[in-house]
Structure formats: C-alpha cells, structure tokens
Design a protein around this motif. Structure first.
Motif, PDB file in Angstrom:
ATOM      1  N   ALA A 191       6.830  -5.546   5.187  1.00  0.00           N
ATOM      2  CA  ALA A 191       6.458  -4.145   5.404  1.00  0.00           C
ATOM      3  C   ALA A 191       7.032  -3.301   4.276  1.00  0.00           C
ATOM      4  O   ALA A 191       8.173  -3.518   3.847  1.00  0.00           O
ATOM      5  N   MET A 192       6.250  -2.335   3.832  1.00  0.00           N
ATOM      6  CA  MET A 192       6.670  -1.486   2.723  1.00  0.00           C
ATOM      7  C   MET A 192       6.328  -0.037   3.038  1.00  0.00           C
ATOM      8  O   MET A 192       5.402   0.251   3.800  1.00  0.00           O
ATOM      9  N   ILE A 193       7.111   0.863   2.443  1.00  0.00           N
ATOM     10  CA  ILE A 193       6.838   2.293   2.520  1.00  0.00           C
ATOM     11  C   ILE A 193       6.805   2.834   1.102  1.00  0.00           C
ATOM     12  O   ILE A 193       7.769   2.654   0.343  1.00  0.00           O
ATOM     13  N   ASP A 194       5.714   3.448   0.748  1.00  0.00           N
ATOM     14  CA  ASP A 194       5.533   4.004  -0.598  1.00  0.00           C
ATOM     15  C   ASP A 194       5.779   2.960  -1.681  1.00  0.00           C
ATOM     16  O   ASP A 194       6.337   3.257  -2.739  1.00  0.00           O
ATOM     17  N   GLY A 195       5.394   1.714  -1.418  1.00  0.00           N
ATOM     18  CA  GLY A 195       5.489   0.672  -2.429  1.00  0.00           C
ATOM     19  C   GLY A 195       6.843   0.030  -2.585  1.00  0.00           C
ATOM     20  O   GLY A 195       7.021  -0.824  -3.456  1.00  0.00           O
ATOM     21  N   THR A 196       7.837   0.396  -1.755  1.00  0.00           N
ATOM     22  CA  THR A 196       9.155  -0.235  -1.825  1.00  0.00           C
ATOM     23  C   THR A 196       9.426  -0.979  -0.524  1.00  0.00           C
ATOM     24  O   THR A 196       8.992  -0.543   0.551  1.00  0.00           O
ATOM     25  N   PRO A 197      10.146  -2.105  -0.578  1.00  0.00           N
ATOM     26  CA  PRO A 197      10.381  -2.906   0.630  1.00  0.00           C
ATOM     27  C   PRO A 197      11.088  -2.122   1.720  1.00  0.00           C
ATOM     28  O   PRO A 197      11.995  -1.326   1.453  1.00  0.00           O
ATOM     29  N   ASN A 198      10.656  -2.364   2.944  1.00  0.00           N
ATOM     30  CA  ASN A 198      11.236  -1.729   4.124  1.00  0.00           C
ATOM     31  C   ASN A 198      11.678  -2.848   5.072  1.00  0.00           C
ATOM     32  O   ASN A 198      11.247  -2.936   6.209  1.00  0.00           O
ATOM     33  N   MET A 199      12.570  -3.727   4.538  1.00  0.00           N
ATOM     34  CA  MET A 199      12.887  -4.960   5.237  1.00  0.00           C
ATOM     35  C   MET A 199      14.388  -5.138   5.413  1.00  0.00           C
ATOM     36  O   MET A 199      15.199  -4.663   4.615  1.00  0.00           O
ATOM     37  N   SER A 200      14.737  -5.839   6.490  1.00  0.00           N
ATOM     38  CA  SER A 200      16.078  -6.354   6.718  1.00  0.00           C
ATOM     39  C   SER A 200      15.899  -7.743   7.299  1.00  0.00           C
ATOM     40  O   SER A 200      15.374  -7.896   8.398  1.00  0.00           O
ATOM     41  N   LYS A 201      16.323  -8.744   6.550  1.00  0.00           N
ATOM     42  CA  LYS A 201      16.043 -10.137   6.915  1.00  0.00           C
ATOM     43  C   LYS A 201      14.534 -10.322   6.997  1.00  0.00           C
ATOM     44  O   LYS A 201      13.823 -10.165   6.026  1.00  0.00           O
ATOM     45  N   ARG A 202      14.012 -10.598   8.183  1.00  0.00           N
ATOM     46  CA  ARG A 202      12.592 -10.917   8.315  1.00  0.00           C
ATOM     47  C   ARG A 202      11.805  -9.820   9.021  1.00  0.00           C
ATOM     48  O   ARG A 202      10.625 -10.013   9.341  1.00  0.00           O
ATOM     49  N   ASN A 203      12.413  -8.676   9.286  1.00  0.00           N
ATOM     50  CA  ASN A 203      11.729  -7.613  10.025  1.00  0.00           C
ATOM     51  C   ASN A 203      11.800  -6.293   9.278  1.00  0.00           C
ATOM     52  O   ASN A 203      12.710  -6.066   8.465  1.00  0.00           O
ATOM     53  N   GLN A 204      10.838  -5.422   9.591  1.00  0.00           N
ATOM     54  CA  GLN A 204      10.897  -4.102   8.999  1.00  0.00           C
ATOM     55  C   GLN A 204      12.008  -3.301   9.664  1.00  0.00           C
ATOM     56  O   GLN A 204      12.395  -3.557  10.801  1.00  0.00           O
ATOM     57  N   VAL A 205      12.527  -2.322   8.938  1.00  0.00           N
ATOM     58  CA  VAL A 205      13.683  -1.552   9.396  1.00  0.00           C
ATOM     59  C   VAL A 205      13.264  -0.209   9.977  1.00  0.00           C
ATOM     60  O   VAL A 205      13.596   0.131  11.105  1.00  0.00           O
ATOM     61  N   PHE A 206      12.533   0.554   9.206  1.00  0.00           N
ATOM     62  CA  PHE A 206      12.248   1.939   9.577  1.00  0.00           C
ATOM     63  C   PHE A 206      10.788   2.078   9.980  1.00  0.00           C
ATOM     64  O   PHE A 206       9.886   1.550   9.330  1.00  0.00           O
ATOM     65  N   SER A 207      10.541   2.788  11.069  1.00  0.00           N
ATOM     66  CA  SER A 207       9.191   3.062  11.540  1.00  0.00           C
ATOM     67  C   SER A 207       8.948   4.563  11.453  1.00  0.00           C
ATOM     68  O   SER A 207       9.477   5.322  12.269  1.00  0.00           O
ATOM     69  N   PRO A 208       8.196   5.023  10.476  1.00  0.00           N
ATOM     70  CA  PRO A 208       7.991   6.469  10.320  1.00  0.00           C
ATOM     71  C   PRO A 208       7.164   7.035  11.460  1.00  0.00           C
ATOM     72  O   PRO A 208       6.347   6.336  12.060  1.00  0.00           O
ATOM     73  N   PRO A 209       7.352   8.305  11.802  1.00  0.00           N
ATOM     74  CA  PRO A 209       6.512   8.941  12.822  1.00  0.00           C
ATOM     75  C   PRO A 209       5.040   8.884  12.432  1.00  0.00           C
ATOM     76  O   PRO A 209       4.688   8.961  11.250  1.00  0.00           O
ATOM     77  N   GLN A 210       4.187   8.760  13.428  1.00  0.00           N
ATOM     78  CA  GLN A 210       2.752   8.643  13.161  1.00  0.00           C
ATOM     79  C   GLN A 210       2.217   9.825  12.364  1.00  0.00           C
ATOM     80  O   GLN A 210       1.394   9.653  11.462  1.00  0.00           O
ATOM     81  N   ASP A 211       2.670  11.029  12.679  1.00  0.00           N
ATOM     82  CA  ASP A 211       2.095  12.226  12.067  1.00  0.00           C
ATOM     83  C   ASP A 211       2.467  12.390  10.600  1.00  0.00           C
ATOM     84  O   ASP A 211       1.896  13.247   9.919  1.00  0.00           O
TER      85      ASP A 211
END
Length: 695
Positions: A191-211
């Motif tokens: 999982a990535m946000i704005d082209g940079t990794p959003n990972m810790s081990k094998r899972n994504q870390v941060f879930s941005p608000p839908q809006d």
C-alpha cells in the motif's frame, strides 16, 4: 484500433512488477492539417481547480510529454505562431494515467482558438498495465462502516480477501494487504500514499479518511521497469491537493439509535474504578456504540497582508475519529465460595473421580518407579495447611453469579468490554515555485487504542496502543521540456505497544520475596512486571501472557530522471529503502505459575486427573507443577532494499508503442544492528563462565 506491444526484459517477467507513481502524464504528437509534424509548439496543461500548470515544447518529431501532474481536471492548449490555438478542455487525469493527446493545428491567427469540449472519454493507450481506479465519487460515497478506503481494494478484479468480512475500521491494517491477487500469496501486496510506501512489515499503517482521498488505483499487473518490489498488488492512494477556493466536508455517524442487545443489561467491569456497574444505566453510552466522525478542509494558503498563495500554494487537512464500544458475552469458571475456604466436599457428592489426594503423604509405591498418596479426608484442606500466597490470589477471581454445571464449572457469566478508539490526522502542503519547479509535503498521524478484559479484575485484560506517523517530501524540477528530475523521500513510523491492565503491579502484595522482585528488575525492563499468569488450571486463568514494545520505521529514498528525445520517453533512476525494527518482548517478566494435578492426584502419581478441583488444591498446598520467569533481550533488526532501472516508452508510430526496460533489485539480509544475534556466534572465543561452570 490501436495496437499495443509490451516487452518485459530481464527481471520484468518473473517479478510481476507494480506501480508506485501516483501522478499522471499527458503526452502526444502535434501535427498540422497536412499531417506534417509541428516543431517548437508550446503545450500547456492547466489544472482547472488550482490554476497551476506545467508545460512542454514539441521536439523534432512533434512529440511532447508533461509528467508528474496531480490527478484532476485539466485544460490543455497548444500554440505556435502562424497557427490557431488548439484547446482540449475538461481532460480528466487519474492516478498513474499516461494519457495520449494528439493535436492538429490549423493555419491562422494565434488569437483564434479551436476548442474541443465534451468529447468521448479518452482511453489510456500508452501502457499495458492492468488495474482498477477508484475515483473520488466512489471512494467518498461507497459505504464503509469504519471509513477505511483501503477496504475497497476487494472490489478489484482478481483480488480475493483471506481475512473474511471486516467493518473496514482504520485499525484493520490488512485491508489492502491481506488479499490474494491473481494467485499470489497473502501479504505479498503493498500500500502506498502519494507514491511512497505506507507499510509496516506486511501490512499498511495509515488509513486516510475517505473524504481526503482524491482517488486510488489498485495495480494488479503492469510492465514498467521503473516500478517494482511487490509480487501482489500495489494500491496507490492520491491525497487531495488544495484549490483556489476554500471548501471542505464534515460528517458524523452514530449507532446509538440502533437496538441494544439484551446481554448489555448484564454487568460490565469498569477498570478505572475496579468495580462492576449495571450496563443498563449507561447502555446508551457503552452498549454497542459505533461513533464515526470527521472533517476535511482544502484551500489556498492566505496570510492577510503577508502572503496570497492562490494559484501557487495550497493546503489540505483532515481529522477523523472512531469510537467503538462493543460487548461480548462469555461464560467462565471461578472458585465457589466454599472452595475459596479449602472445602471441595461438594465435588465428592458429584462423583469419586473428584477426590483430592494429600501431597504430604506421597511415598514410593509397590509398583516400581511409581508413587502413591492417600485421599484427602472429606476433600477438606485444613486452614493451617493453606499457603498464605494462595489466599492472596483468590480475590482476583470474581465470585460465581450462576449455578453452572453439576461440578460447578461455567458458573460465572458476564459481558466484557471491547473498546476501540481511533484518531487519524493528515495534512498536505503543495507549492509551485514556478512552471518548472513544484514541491509537496505530507504528514500524517494515527493513534489506535484497543482494550479488552475477560474478568472484572485487574488480573486480566490486554491493551494495544498503536501510534504511527508518516511523511513524504517530493520535488519535481524541469531543466528543460526534454529533461526532468524527481526527488522523493518517505518515512513510515509505527510503535505498537501490547501491555496489560496490571502493568506495574506490586508483586510484593502477593507475597513474592523482595529479593526475587529486585532480581527481576535488575535483569529485565521493570515495565514488563504485571500480575502473575496463573495457567494450567481448569478454572479461568488469571493474568495475561506476553506483552511487547515494537518500533518500526522505514525510510525510502528515490529519484527518477526523465529524458524525452524524438519518439523516446526514457526514465532512469533508483530507489533505496532502509527498514528497521526495534523490539522488546516482555514475555514472562512477571512470574508464570503453572497449576496442575502432579501432586494432588492419586492413588498413584500417574492416575487420571480429576476434571476440576485438584489443580486449585495444588495452589492451596503451595505445590504448583512449574513456572518461569524469563530474562528477555531487546533486538534491533535492519534490512535494506536497492533497485535501479532504465525504461523506454518508444512511440514508433501514433498507433504503435513499445515498452522496453531493465530493472535490478537487491534485498539485503536481515541483520542485528548491534551484533547481538547468535547467527554470527564466535566459536573461537572462550566463554567467560566456562571455568566456573567446569569447577
């Protein structure tokens, strides 16, 4: 009909490489009405919402390319002296698009314009990548109970969830990675946000608000040497940039209008006071509550009389909160009122198999290698023989509140709290230094707090406190229309702490000797001291196992140079990731006491154990079957990832494009940063305790 040929060379075929760039590209060819290419025409792409843009100039083959454009709606115009201005309006760019826009210029005055609007939506014909785009309307409108946009990855073709159904809460970190993609193993996605990794081990870390999500794309197959590492899918989320007008959203969802389950009228434990309370008095607050709220704002940076950032500097901010209060009913086994006094006579009325044997009468049996014991008279343990420490443990089992089975098991019923609190924040700043230089910075924070307790005492209960941070820096510089440089840095930091309600418990209050407590503190982190774990009993266990402190932080450095020559659009660059994890497992820093029937069964020591009773009697006699106190070491692990690539999108003709590329990747082995691992054990150096041990 357009013809696409995609060639994967060297490492591209086995890796099934995935996409990382979240921005879009406009490219194409400019010709005149006779079909001859037009050289030197200026092509300008302007974001309708921000009035900012980027430009290029057609080369000797009439080709142009404008990369690194934020997703959004654009107006693209081409102008050259001696020709009418050509304009394509309402061009929507999506995440990772490579949009082909060819123009035909008509001879005439530059003041005249040929404007094309309302045309058929354009197809992305410049890449063979396969994936699904979730645009802003669907991201913000599709119902997700907890608001985690990564949960929508499951709607992509070829994606199967392995984690069952979730509410899509932000704390569910397997939303984008706990999936199988076209047969790859779970945990292989990124999982990535704005082209940079959003990972810790094998899972994504941060879930941005839908809006706050502009849109995202789930790449399930792509052929581009600039993109790599993940074997499964890559979900790339693009965060909204601010616009020239101030606008935002606000929402609040509350489940307190729903029916309250009947079992919330039972009793719930309040750890702040150490007592039960009737849930029906607070059920509208505590019973089955699901509150989800948040707000988002975007606009230009404006400081009155100091700075007006319209059409230049923009900001975005969002905050989201989620409170979950749920109750799960459970039935447990606790000592009866008579058993708390050492009286197990009621069990004998059920059957002789509940007979307790006196450990003080243990002696060699006639059978070789065996021992025998005498029955405890009346299943009554004399008060003088009850171990004082045992009496101090008893209050941490609640008293029975229902009859239970015939042998007094399952005699305690309660609904336990499962409380989850989540808070997310994210902010982004975009600045355009000029047409040839643009920059953005993003920062985010997530805080999760999970609490659960089976019994209404301090002796049980777990707490998960997970705090994470992330940031991204990205800079695009245009040296000339044919040469661009993109530099980026990303950081993902997370510190989950698994602890217990009884953290910091005073072991001396249970009768443990001070010398033992001092030794535990000397060899371990005192923060791991908690209520002892009582295991191996047919009664509900006391204490909670384990507990740990982990810190992970991933640094990502990357750069890409784009060079446009003739019909070739070449990219070359690399990426380096430094992945570190520091950890300390509390383990059994607090004592673990194993209760069994080793000393209270009979008549022989290998006779069948009683279904219940004998294990608790061993606690009264001060004869546990075992236990442990661990000495735990911390760890500091590190690994790295390096990649280099060269990729060429060669536009042979307007209907034929070749994708050619080579990529090199290297994953370094995991090492202990301070050489504390036994992996490199030195067999030549003498042990400092060898002489003492031999003596």
């Amino acid at each position: 009909m357009r013809l696409r040929i995609s060639l994967g060379l060297l490492l591209l075929a086995p890796l099934a490489v995935m996409g990382q760039e979240s921005r879009a590209t406009i490219l194409g060819r400019v010709a005149d009405s006779s079909g001859a290419v037009v050289v030197g025409a200026k092509v300008q792409a302007t974001n309708v919402a921000t009035n900012t843009g980027a430009g290029s100039v057609t080369n000797e083959q009439g080709n142009y390319e404008i990369p690194y454009l934020l997703p959004g709606v654009y107006k693209v115009q081409v102008e050259l002296s001696g020709f009418k201005k050509a304009v394509r309006d309402q061009i929507e760019l999506r995440v990772s698009d490579r949009m082909s826009l060819d123009f035909t210029l008509e001879v005439g005055d530059l003041a005249e314009s040929v404007v094309v609007t309302g045309e058929t939506p354009l197809l992305e014909s410049q890449t063979a990548s396969i994936g699904m785009i979730m645009e802003e309307r669907r991201v913000s409108s599709l119902p997700i109970v907890g608001g985690n946009p990564f949960y929508l990855v499951r709607l992509s073709p070829g994606v199967i969830s392995v984690d069952g159904r979730y509410a899509g809460n932000p704390i569910d970190q397997g939303a984008a990675t706990g999936v199988i993609v076209n047969g790859t193993r779970s945990g292989s996605s990124e999982a990535m946000i704005d082209g940079t990794p959003n990972m810790s081990k094998r899972n994504q870390v941060f879930s941005p608000p839908q809006d706050i999500v502009q849109e995202f794309k789930t790449h399930t197959a792509t052929f581009d040497a600039s993109l790599g590492r993940a074997a499964g899918a890559v979900t790339n989320v693009s965060i909204k940039s601010g616009t020239n007008t101030l606008h935002g959203t606000a929402y609040h969802f509350d489940s307190r209008w729903r029916a309250v389950p009947w079992h919330t009228n039972k009793y719930i434990y309040d750890p702040t006071t150490g007592t039960d309370f009737e849930a029906k008095k607070k059920r509208m607050i505590e019973g089955w509550l699901h509150q989800h709220w948040g707000t988002s704002l975007q606009g230009p940076v404006r400081l009155p009389k100091i700075y007006d950032g319209r059409s230049r500097t923009f900001w975005t901010f969002a905050y989201e909160g989620l409170y979950i209060r749920r109750n799960l009913s459970g039935t447990y086994t606790v000592p009866t009122l008579s058993q708390r006094k050492g009286d197990f006579s009621d069990l004998l009325k059920v059957g002789s198999q509940y007979q307790i044997y006196d450990p003080a009468t243990t002696r060699p049996a006639a059978q070789a290698g065996r021992f025998s014991r005498d029955p405890l008279a009346g299943n009554l343990i004399p008060a003088s023989r009850i171990d004082p420490m045992a009496l101090k443990f008893l209050p941490y089992w609640p008293e029975p509140n229902q009859p239970g089975t015939a042998d007094f098991r399952q005699n305690y019923f309660r609904t336990r709290d499962i409380n989850r609190d989540n808070r997310n924040m994210i902010g982004r700043l975009d600045h355009n230094f000029g047409e040839n230089h643009r920059f953005f910075f993003r920062a985010n924070n997530a805080q999760h707090d999970n609490r659960s307790n089976e019994l209404p005492t301090i002796a049980s209960g777990d707490v998960l406190d997970r705090t994470g941070y992330g940031l991204a820096l990205d800079d695009v510089y245009v040296f000339n229309p044919q040469l661009l440089l993109n530099l980026r840095y990303g950081l993902t930091y997370q510190q989950p702490i698994n602890s217990r309600f009884s953290q910091g418990f005073d072991l001396a209050s249970l009768g443990f000797p001070q010398s033992l407590i001092d030794e535990i503190k000397r060899k371990n982190d005192p923060a791991g001291i908690a209520f002892p774990q009582i295991t191996g009993t047919s009664y509900t266990e006391l204490g909670a196992g384990g507990g740990n402190l982990t810190t992970t932080y991933y640094h990502t450095f990357g750069s890409t140079v784009t060079s446009i020559r003739g019909g070739h659009s070449m990219k070359f660059g690399g990426e380096y990731r430094l992945m570190r994890e520091n950890g300390y497992a509390y383990g059994n820093v607090a004592p673990q006491i194993n209760l069994g029937t080793n000393y209270t069964r009979g008549p022989l020591d290998n006779s069948p154990a009683a279904p219940i009773g004998q294990c608790l009697a061993s606690l009264f006699f001060g004869r546990p079957s075992g236990g442990q106190i661990n000495i735990n070491a911390s760890r500091a692990e590190q690994s790295g990832y390096t990649s280099f690539f060269i990729h060429d999108d060669w536009r042979v003709t307007p209907k034929l494009t070749l994708n050619l590329g080579v990529r090199y990747e290297y994953e370094s082995p995991t090492t202990e940063r301070f050489n504390r691992s036994i992996r490199d054990f030195d067999f030549t150096t003498a042990s400092p305790i060898s002489a003492a041990a031999l003596a």
